[in-house]
Design a protein around this motif. Structure first.
Motif, PDB file in Angstrom:
ATOM      1  N   SER A  90       0.839  -1.197   0.000  1.00  0.00           N
ATOM      2  CA  SER A  90       0.000   0.000   0.000  1.00  0.00           C
ATOM      3  C   SER A  90       0.875   1.250   0.000  1.00  0.00           C
ATOM      4  CB  SER A  90      -0.886  -0.002   1.243  1.00  0.00           C
ATOM      5  OG  SER A  90      -1.462   1.275   1.384  1.00  0.00           O
ATOM      6  N   PRO A  91       0.500   2.251  -0.803  1.00  0.00           N
ATOM      7  CA  PRO A  91       1.253   3.507  -0.787  1.00  0.00           C
ATOM      8  C   PRO A  91       0.834   4.422   0.368  1.00  0.00           C
ATOM      9  CG  PRO A  91      -0.427   3.570  -2.491  1.00  0.00           C
ATOM     10  CD  PRO A  91      -0.547   2.241  -1.832  1.00  0.00           C
ATOM     11  N   ILE A  92      -0.025   3.908   1.265  1.00  0.00           N
ATOM     12  CA  ILE A  92      -0.447   4.722   2.422  1.00  0.00           C
ATOM     13  C   ILE A  92       0.579   4.546   3.539  1.00  0.00           C
ATOM     14  CG2 ILE A  92      -2.238   5.031   4.181  1.00  0.00           C
ATOM     15  CD1 ILE A  92      -4.270   4.182   2.065  1.00  0.00           C
ATOM     16  N   ASN A  93       1.117   5.663   4.004  1.00  0.00           N
ATOM     17  CA  ASN A  93       2.143   5.668   5.043  1.00  0.00           C
ATOM     18  C   ASN A  93       3.217   4.603   4.813  1.00  0.00           C
ATOM     19  OD1 ASN A  93       0.649   7.664   6.313  1.00  0.00           O
ATOM     20  ND2 ASN A  93      -0.473   6.189   7.569  1.00  0.00           N
ATOM     21  N   PRO A  94       3.910   4.628   3.670  1.00  0.00           N
ATOM     22  CA  PRO A  94       4.922   3.588   3.407  1.00  0.00           C
ATOM     23  C   PRO A  94       6.054   3.658   4.429  1.00  0.00           C
ATOM     24  CG  PRO A  94       5.101   5.375   1.809  1.00  0.00           C
ATOM     25  CD  PRO A  94       3.875   5.655   2.618  1.00  0.00           C
ATOM     26  N   PRO A  95       6.589   2.508   4.854  1.00  0.00           N
ATOM     27  CA  PRO A  95       7.668   2.510   5.850  1.00  0.00           C
ATOM     28  C   PRO A  95       8.994   2.963   5.237  1.00  0.00           C
ATOM     29  CG  PRO A  95       7.241   0.295   5.109  1.00  0.00           C
ATOM     30  CD  PRO A  95       6.243   1.160   4.423  1.00  0.00           C
ATOM     31  N   GLU A  96       9.977   3.250   6.086  1.00  0.00           N
ATOM     32  CA  GLU A  96      11.341   3.558   5.616  1.00  0.00           C
ATOM     33  C   GLU A  96      11.894   2.349   4.874  1.00  0.00           C
ATOM     34  OE1 GLU A  96      13.776   6.170   5.841  1.00  0.00           O
ATOM     35  OE2 GLU A  96      11.838   7.184   6.007  1.00  0.00           O
ATOM     36  N   GLY A  97      12.949   2.593   4.120  1.00  0.00           N
ATOM     37  CA  GLY A  97      13.594   1.481   3.421  1.00  0.00           C
ATOM     38  C   GLY A  97      13.165   1.413   1.973  1.00  0.00           C
ATOM     39  N   CYS A  98      13.659   0.407   1.276  1.00  0.00           N
ATOM     40  CA  CYS A  98      13.322   0.226  -0.132  1.00  0.00           C
ATOM     41  C   CYS A  98      11.893  -0.297  -0.250  1.00  0.00           C
ATOM     42  CB  CYS A  98      14.291  -0.775  -0.762  1.00  0.00           C
ATOM     43  SG  CYS A  98      13.821  -1.234  -2.429  1.00  0.00           S
ATOM     44  N   ARG A  99      11.099   0.331  -1.102  1.00  0.00           N
ATOM     45  CA  ARG A  99       9.685  -0.068  -1.204  1.00  0.00           C
ATOM     46  C   ARG A  99       9.509  -1.422  -1.881  1.00  0.00           C
ATOM     47  NH1 ARG A  99       6.964   5.891  -1.798  1.00  0.00           N
ATOM     48  NH2 ARG A  99       7.931   6.559   0.141  1.00  0.00           N
ATOM     49  N   PHE A 100      10.554  -1.853  -2.570  1.00  0.00           N
ATOM     50  CA  PHE A 100      10.464  -3.147  -3.250  1.00  0.00           C
ATOM     51  C   PHE A 100      10.949  -4.290  -2.341  1.00  0.00           C
ATOM     52  CE2 PHE A 100      12.150  -6.118  -6.662  1.00  0.00           C
ATOM     53  CZ  PHE A 100      10.896  -6.505  -7.119  1.00  0.00           C
ATOM     54  N   ALA A 101      11.495  -3.935  -1.165  1.00  0.00           N
ATOM     55  CA  ALA A 101      12.143  -4.939  -0.307  1.00  0.00           C
ATOM     56  C   ALA A 101      11.269  -6.170   0.003  1.00  0.00           C
ATOM     57  CB  ALA A 101      12.640  -4.277   0.975  1.00  0.00           C
ATOM     58  N   PRO A 102       9.979  -6.003   0.338  1.00  0.00           N
ATOM     59  CA  PRO A 102       9.186  -7.200   0.674  1.00  0.00           C
ATOM     60  C   PRO A 102       9.066  -8.191  -0.483  1.00  0.00           C
ATOM     61  CG  PRO A 102       8.053  -5.182   1.370  1.00  0.00           C
ATOM     62  CD  PRO A 102       9.196  -4.767   0.501  1.00  0.00           C
ATOM     63  N   SER A 126      18.740   7.553  -5.493  1.00  0.00           N
ATOM     64  CA  SER A 126      19.027   7.359  -6.907  1.00  0.00           C
ATOM     65  C   SER A 126      20.471   7.768  -7.210  1.00  0.00           C
ATOM     66  CB  SER A 126      18.051   8.190  -7.739  1.00  0.00           C
ATOM     67  OG  SER A 126      18.128   7.835  -9.078  1.00  0.00           O
ATOM     68  N   LYS A 127      21.211   6.896  -7.895  1.00  0.00           N
ATOM     69  CA  LYS A 127      22.627   7.148  -8.134  1.00  0.00           C
ATOM     70  C   LYS A 127      22.926   6.969  -9.620  1.00  0.00           C
ATOM     71  CE  LYS A 127      27.123   5.363  -6.793  1.00  0.00           C
ATOM     72  NZ  LYS A 127      27.856   4.211  -6.338  1.00  0.00           N
ATOM     73  N   ASP A 128      23.731   7.900 -10.195  1.00  0.00           N
ATOM     74  CA  ASP A 128      24.108   7.786 -11.605  1.00  0.00           C
ATOM     75  C   ASP A 128      25.249   6.781 -11.734  1.00  0.00           C
ATOM     76  OD1 ASP A 128      24.720   8.050 -14.255  1.00  0.00           O
ATOM     77  OD2 ASP A 128      24.849  10.240 -14.240  1.00  0.00           O
ATOM     78  N   MET A 129      24.965   5.666 -12.406  1.00  0.00           N
ATOM     79  CA  MET A 129      25.973   4.625 -12.566  1.00  0.00           C
ATOM     80  C   MET A 129      26.868   4.893 -13.773  1.00  0.00           C
ATOM     81  SD  MET A 129      25.283   2.823  -9.986  1.00  0.00           S
ATOM     82  CE  MET A 129      26.382   1.441 -10.264  1.00  0.00           C
ATOM     83  N   CYS A 164      19.053   1.537  -5.590  1.00  0.00           N
ATOM     84  CA  CYS A 164      19.109   0.181  -5.037  1.00  0.00           C
ATOM     85  C   CYS A 164      20.392   0.038  -4.237  1.00  0.00           C
ATOM     86  CB  CYS A 164      19.058  -0.844  -6.172  1.00  0.00           C
ATOM     87  SG  CYS A 164      19.363  -2.530  -5.645  1.00  0.00           S
ATOM     88  N   HIS A 165      20.328  -0.573  -3.050  1.00  0.00           N
ATOM     89  CA  HIS A 165      21.516  -0.724  -2.209  1.00  0.00           C
ATOM     90  C   HIS A 165      22.554  -1.676  -2.810  1.00  0.00           C
ATOM     91  CE1 HIS A 165      20.084   1.817   0.881  1.00  0.00           C
ATOM     92  NE2 HIS A 165      19.070   1.037   1.234  1.00  0.00           N
ATOM     93  N   LEU A 166      22.177  -2.447  -3.815  1.00  0.00           N
ATOM     94  CA  LEU A 166      23.173  -3.305  -4.469  1.00  0.00           C
ATOM     95  C   LEU A 166      24.252  -2.465  -5.140  1.00  0.00           C
ATOM     96  CD1 LEU A 166      20.917  -5.967  -6.281  1.00  0.00           C
ATOM     97  CD2 LEU A 166      22.261  -6.280  -4.186  1.00  0.00           C
TER      98      LEU A 166
END
Ligand code: SF4
Length: 314
Positions: free
Chosen positions: A271-283, A299-302, A310-312
């Motif tokens: 749900s986009p309601i009150n999303p938690p900290e962290g990556c939204r795709f993590a679950p 967001s990082k320019d590769m 992405c933390h990768l």
């Protein structure tokens, strides 16, 4: 080439009884004049809301919007009226976006009448010209939208959007309600119009194959944020974000000898309601680490304008 449209940290929140819905949550992107950026993601990722906020059909919550280098985040009503002529939108359902009680020529003429720029003869001439531009035979001018198929109805919407010579158009899933054969005709029409008039497009779709065909660059959205952005060629050659890779793995390949391995995405869009900290795709991500649930990836320019959040890659 100059930037036609640019957003910086653009946000659009809606207050709901359950909390704050973060439809668009800090999206930055730009599109060069005469080019198309494809915005892709699952339904509910915020892509349609983004299109409406950029074109100022919806008020933004935070961030900035630039059009031809002008900061249009806060503009007067008079300036907004002028901008409306330069920025147009084509919607998914051509039938819902046109008045069924008006004939084809009346629908196309409506924005010209509102703008009040032309006398009757010039207006009729302009409507005929627009019908020809979008490949609508003149014999349909007195027909009603319900008498036409979906492809012709979408051509009416395009003609209407072109009436005031806009330099920028947001297309919101313009072909997803059409048969595949008609989809190709409408996509080719949009490409032709860009070649002829140098129009800049944001092309919103859930279909990566469609976006690949029409776009110079692509932004992949997930739950209100941009997870990856780069040129179309780069995205298909070198996708980095696990979500993009999963989306790409599901795009059909026209080679019967090539067996593509689809990467499944587990679970549902959160749900986009009150999303938690962290990556939204993590679950849903098979690469998720504890850090992914605690820190939001930036967001990082590769390199070469290939952005990924992405933390990768940090
Ligand atoms: Fe997966 Fe972590 Fe990257 Fe998010 S930040 S996409 S959870 S690896």
């Amino acid at each position: 080439m100059s930037k036609k449209i640019e957003t910086k940290n653009l946000k659009k929140y809606f207050q709901t009884p359950l909390g704050t819905l973060h439809a668009v949550d800090g999206v930055s992107f730009s599109v060069e004049e005469g080019q198309t950026i494809g915005v892709v993601g699952e339904s509910g990722c915020g892509k349609s809301t983004l299109g409406r906020v950029v074109i100022k059909l919806l008020d933004h919550t935070d961030g900035e919007i630039f059009f031809d280098g002008e900061n249009i985040t806060h503009v007067s009503k008079a300036r907004l009226r002028e901008l409306r002529w330069k920025m147009q939108m084509i919607f998914q359902d051509p039938y819902a976006s046109v008045n069924p009680r008006m004939t084809v020529s009346q629908i196309i003429a409506e924005p010209l009448k509102i703008a009040g720029r032309l006398d009757k003869a010039a207006l009729d001439g302009r409507v005929a010209e627009l019908m020809e531009t979008v490949g609508l035979d003149a014999r349909y001018s007195m027909t009603y939208p319900h008498e036409l198929d979906g492809g012709r109805r979408q051509r009416i919407s395009i003609a209407r959007a072109l009436a005031l010579n806009p330099s920028f158009i947001v297309c919101d899933e313009p072909v997803s309600a059409l048969d595949v054969s008609i989809q190709a005709q409408i996509l080719n029409l949009i490409k032709d119009l860009q070649d002829r008039f140098g129009t800049t497009f944001i092309f919103i779709s859930h279909n990566l194959a469609v976006v690949k065909y029409i776009s110079h660059s692509i932004m992949v959205m997930y739950l209100g944020v941009s997870v990856e952005q780069c040129s179309t060629e780069e995205l298909f050659k070198n996708p980095l974000h696990p979500y993009t890779r999963a989306l790409l793995s599901a795009v059909p390949v026209a080679d019967i000898h090539y067996e593509k391995k689809e990467i499944p995405i587990k679970g549902e869009l959160a749900s986009p309601i009150n999303p938690p900290e962290g990556c939204r795709f993590a679950p849903r991500c098979s690469h998720a680490s504890p850090k992914c649930f605690q820190q939001t990836p930036q967001s990082k320019d590769m390199g070469g304008g290939h952005f990924v959040a992405c933390h990768l890659y940090t």
